[in-house]
Write a protein that holds these residues in place. Structure first.
Motif, PDB file in Angstrom:
ATOM      1  N   MET A   1      32.610  25.525  18.335  1.00 30.95           N
ATOM      2  CA  MET A   1      32.214  25.984  19.667  1.00 30.95           C
ATOM      3  C   MET A   1      33.343  26.831  20.249  1.00 30.95           C
ATOM      4  N   THR A   2      32.971  27.915  20.907  1.00 31.21           N
ATOM      5  CA  THR A   2      33.958  28.798  21.508  1.00 31.21           C
ATOM      6  C   THR A   2      34.604  28.138  22.716  1.00 31.21           C
ATOM      7  N   SER A   3      35.921  28.230  22.801  1.00 31.50           N
ATOM      8  CA  SER A   3      36.643  27.647  23.933  1.00 31.50           C
ATOM      9  C   SER A   3      36.340  28.414  25.207  1.00 31.50           C
ATOM     10  N   GLY A   4      36.312  27.699  26.331  1.00 38.90           N
ATOM     11  CA  GLY A   4      36.074  28.339  27.615  1.00 38.90           C
ATOM     12  C   GLY A   4      37.310  29.060  28.131  1.00 38.90           C
ATOM     13  N   ARG A   5      37.120  29.787  29.211  1.00 35.26           N
ATOM     14  CA  ARG A   5      38.211  30.511  29.858  1.00 35.26           C
ATOM     15  C   ARG A   5      38.741  29.698  31.040  1.00 35.26           C
ATOM     16  N   LEU A   6      40.021  29.928  31.351  1.00 38.67           N
ATOM     17  CA  LEU A   6      40.674  29.200  32.437  1.00 38.67           C
ATOM     18  C   LEU A   6      41.356  30.168  33.389  1.00 38.67           C
ATOM     19  N   ILE A   7      41.064  30.021  34.674  1.00 41.90           N
ATOM     20  CA  ILE A   7      41.814  30.701  35.729  1.00 41.90           C
ATOM     21  C   ILE A   7      42.654  29.631  36.406  1.00 41.90           C
ATOM     22  N   ILE A   8      43.961  29.799  36.397  1.00 42.31           N
ATOM     23  CA  ILE A   8      44.855  28.774  36.938  1.00 42.31           C
ATOM     24  C   ILE A   8      45.546  29.305  38.184  1.00 42.31           C
ATOM     25  N   LEU A   9      45.427  28.565  39.270  1.00 40.95           N
ATOM     26  CA  LEU A   9      46.031  28.913  40.558  1.00 40.95           C
ATOM     27  C   LEU A   9      47.216  27.997  40.794  1.00 40.95           C
ATOM     28  N   ILE A  10      48.409  28.577  40.907  1.00 38.21           N
ATOM     29  CA  ILE A  10      49.630  27.806  41.103  1.00 38.21           C
ATOM     30  C   ILE A  10      50.206  28.128  42.479  1.00 38.21           C
ATOM     31  N   GLY A  11      50.537  27.102  43.241  1.00 34.08           N
ATOM     32  CA  GLY A  11      51.138  27.312  44.555  1.00 34.08           C
ATOM     33  C   GLY A  11      51.364  25.995  45.252  1.00 34.08           C
ATOM     34  N   THR A  12      52.089  26.041  46.352  1.00 33.26           N
ATOM     35  CA  THR A  12      52.388  24.824  47.091  1.00 33.26           C
ATOM     36  C   THR A  12      51.205  24.391  47.944  1.00 33.26           C
ATOM     37  N   SER A  13      51.309  23.226  48.538  1.00 33.57           N
ATOM     38  CA  SER A  13      50.284  22.714  49.445  1.00 33.57           C
ATOM     39  C   SER A  13      50.089  23.671  50.620  1.00 33.57           C
ATOM     40  N   SER A  14      48.838  23.882  51.005  1.00 31.48           N
ATOM     41  CA  SER A  14      48.458  24.720  52.157  1.00 31.48           C
ATOM     42  C   SER A  14      48.633  26.213  51.910  1.00 31.48           C
ATOM     43  N   ALA A  15      48.913  26.601  50.652  1.00 32.31           N
ATOM     44  CA  ALA A  15      49.054  28.029  50.356  1.00 32.31           C
ATOM     45  C   ALA A  15      47.705  28.739  50.350  1.00 32.31           C
ATOM     46  N   GLY A  16      46.618  27.998  50.151  1.00 33.93           N
ATOM     47  CA  GLY A  16      45.299  28.606  50.123  1.00 33.93           C
ATOM     48  C   GLY A  16      44.612  28.547  48.771  1.00 33.93           C
TER      49      GLY A  16
ATOM     50  N   LEU B   1      32.203  34.455  40.661  1.00 38.73           N
ATOM     51  CA  LEU B   1      32.229  34.597  39.207  1.00 38.73           C
ATOM     52  C   LEU B   1      30.811  34.613  38.637  1.00 38.73           C
ATOM     53  N   PRO B   2      30.572  35.437  37.623  1.00 36.74           N
ATOM     54  CA  PRO B   2      29.215  35.594  37.092  1.00 36.74           C
ATOM     55  C   PRO B   2      28.731  34.419  36.257  1.00 36.74           C
ATOM     56  N   GLU B   3      29.627  33.513  35.884  1.00 38.29           N
ATOM     57  CA  GLU B   3      29.260  32.324  35.126  1.00 38.29           C
ATOM     58  C   GLU B   3      29.779  31.089  35.851  1.00 38.29           C
ATOM     59  N   PRO B   4      29.216  29.920  35.583  1.00 38.73           N
ATOM     60  CA  PRO B   4      29.706  28.691  36.222  1.00 38.73           C
ATOM     61  C   PRO B   4      31.136  28.362  35.767  1.00 38.73           C
ATOM     62  N   TYR B   5      32.007  28.114  36.727  1.00 38.20           N
ATOM     63  CA  TYR B   5      33.376  27.668  36.461  1.00 38.20           C
ATOM     64  C   TYR B   5      33.557  26.316  37.134  1.00 38.20           C
ATOM     65  N   LEU B   6      33.968  25.322  36.363  1.00 36.68           N
ATOM     66  CA  LEU B   6      34.244  24.008  36.921  1.00 36.68           C
ATOM     67  C   LEU B   6      35.584  24.036  37.636  1.00 36.68           C
TER      68      LEU B   6
ATOM     69  N   GLY C   1      33.513  24.239  25.743  1.00 42.93           N
ATOM     70  CA  GLY C   1      32.906  25.510  26.104  1.00 42.93           C
ATOM     71  C   GLY C   1      32.809  25.777  27.585  1.00 42.93           C
ATOM     72  N   ASN C   2      33.360  24.877  28.403  1.00 45.25           N
ATOM     73  CA  ASN C   2      33.318  25.077  29.857  1.00 45.25           C
ATOM     74  C   ASN C   2      34.360  26.103  30.289  1.00 45.25           C
ATOM     75  N   HIS C   3      33.997  26.896  31.293  1.00 39.06           N
ATOM     76  CA  HIS C   3      34.980  27.716  31.988  1.00 39.06           C
ATOM     77  C   HIS C   3      35.522  26.895  33.159  1.00 39.06           C
ATOM     78  N   VAL C   4      36.824  27.045  33.447  1.00 38.76           N
ATOM     79  CA  VAL C   4      37.486  26.165  34.412  1.00 38.76           C
ATOM     80  C   VAL C   4      38.369  26.977  35.351  1.00 38.76           C
ATOM     81  N   ILE C   5      38.392  26.574  36.623  1.00 33.19           N
ATOM     82  CA  ILE C   5      39.405  26.999  37.589  1.00 33.19           C
ATOM     83  C   ILE C   5      40.301  25.796  37.825  1.00 33.19           C
ATOM     84  N   LEU C   6      41.591  25.964  37.636  1.00 36.98           N
ATOM     85  CA  LEU C   6      42.546  24.873  37.855  1.00 36.98           C
ATOM     86  C   LEU C   6      43.364  25.163  39.106  1.00 36.98           C
ATOM     87  N   ASP C   7      43.355  24.234  40.034  1.00 39.07           N
ATOM     88  CA  ASP C   7      44.098  24.316  41.295  1.00 39.07           C
ATOM     89  C   ASP C   7      45.247  23.320  41.197  1.00 39.07           C
ATOM     90  N   ASP C   8      46.476  23.829  41.024  1.00 41.71           N
ATOM     91  CA  ASP C   8      47.588  22.909  40.783  1.00 41.71           C
ATOM     92  C   ASP C   8      48.789  23.238  41.665  1.00 41.71           C
TER      93      ASP C   8
END
Length: 209
Positions: free
Chosen positions: A1-16, A28-33, A99-106
């Motif tokens: 199975m093809t691996s999903g894509r990841l968008i990773i957001l790095i920043g401090t608390s309250s940065a947005g 995004l044109p596809e579902p991102y968890l 195969g999931n696409h993911v947004i990571l908020d860290d």
């Protein structure tokens, strides 16, 4: 199975990061968890997750006072906390492998967090975003928060993990959440992130440190 894509957001608390991530999901044109650090923090019993039982094996917060009189919260963790961070990385990898696409908020709690992510994500399709704003802007937002407000949290983790290479450095002070999300989608599209093969990183920023 093809691996999903990841968008990773790095920043401090309250940065947005969280407001940006929610807008990203709409654009995004596809579902991102959406996976966030708070989801894993909330798995700890309250006594072990930064409150009455720290210091100890879990997570706990130390509140210091800076020379200007403002509070600064520093997060510490023991062996159970370390296992939680390892499990968080493993969980994100499992989602991608399915195969999931993911947004990571860290929000990195120390300087080890981002290098550990880079090692874990080496060879993956990752778009690295640093969510940035001046400390005075972030602290003003922190004062306005109603949910999860801990005064000094932003200051105590300001800039952690943001000194490396990123695909995009986002000015969260000048842009609304909608504009931030649109900027990420546009920049990622122009870089070829969405059209690149899912099994490989999109840029040198996705490589191991």
């Amino acid at each position: 199975m093809t691996s999903g894509r990841l968008i990773i957001l790095i920043g401090t608390s309250s940065a947005g990061k969280s407001s940006t991530a929610k807008q990203l999901q709409l654009l995004l044109p596809e579902p991102y968890l959406l996976v966030g650090l708070d989801h894993f923090y909330d798995m700890f019993p309250q006594d072990w997750g930064g409150h009455r039982r720290g210091p100890g094996p879990g997570l706990w917060q130390e509140t210091l006072t800076d020379p200007d009189g403002k509070p600064r919260i520093v997060t510490h963790y023991g062996e159970a906390g370390r296992r939680m961070f390892e499990g968080m990385r493993a969980a994100v990898l499992a989602l991608l492998d399915a195969g999931n696409h993911v947004i990571l908020d860290d929000m990195p709690v120390d300087e080890s967090i981002v290098p550990a992510w880079r090692r874990a994500l080496a060879g993956r399709a990752v778009y690295w975003v640093s969510v940035e704003a001046p400390l005075e802007v972030i602290e003003a937002r922190e004062l306005e928060r109603h949910h999860g407000r801990h005064l000094g949290n932003a200051r105590g983790h300001f800039g952690l993990g943001q000194d490396g290479e990123f695909d995009l450095r986002l000015d969260a002070a000048a842009l609304s959440p909608e504009e931030r999300a649109a900027t990420i989608v546009r920049a990622a599209s122009e870089s070829g992130f969405f059209s690149a093969g899912s099994g490989s990183a999109s840029s040198p920023a996705g490589a191991s440190d």
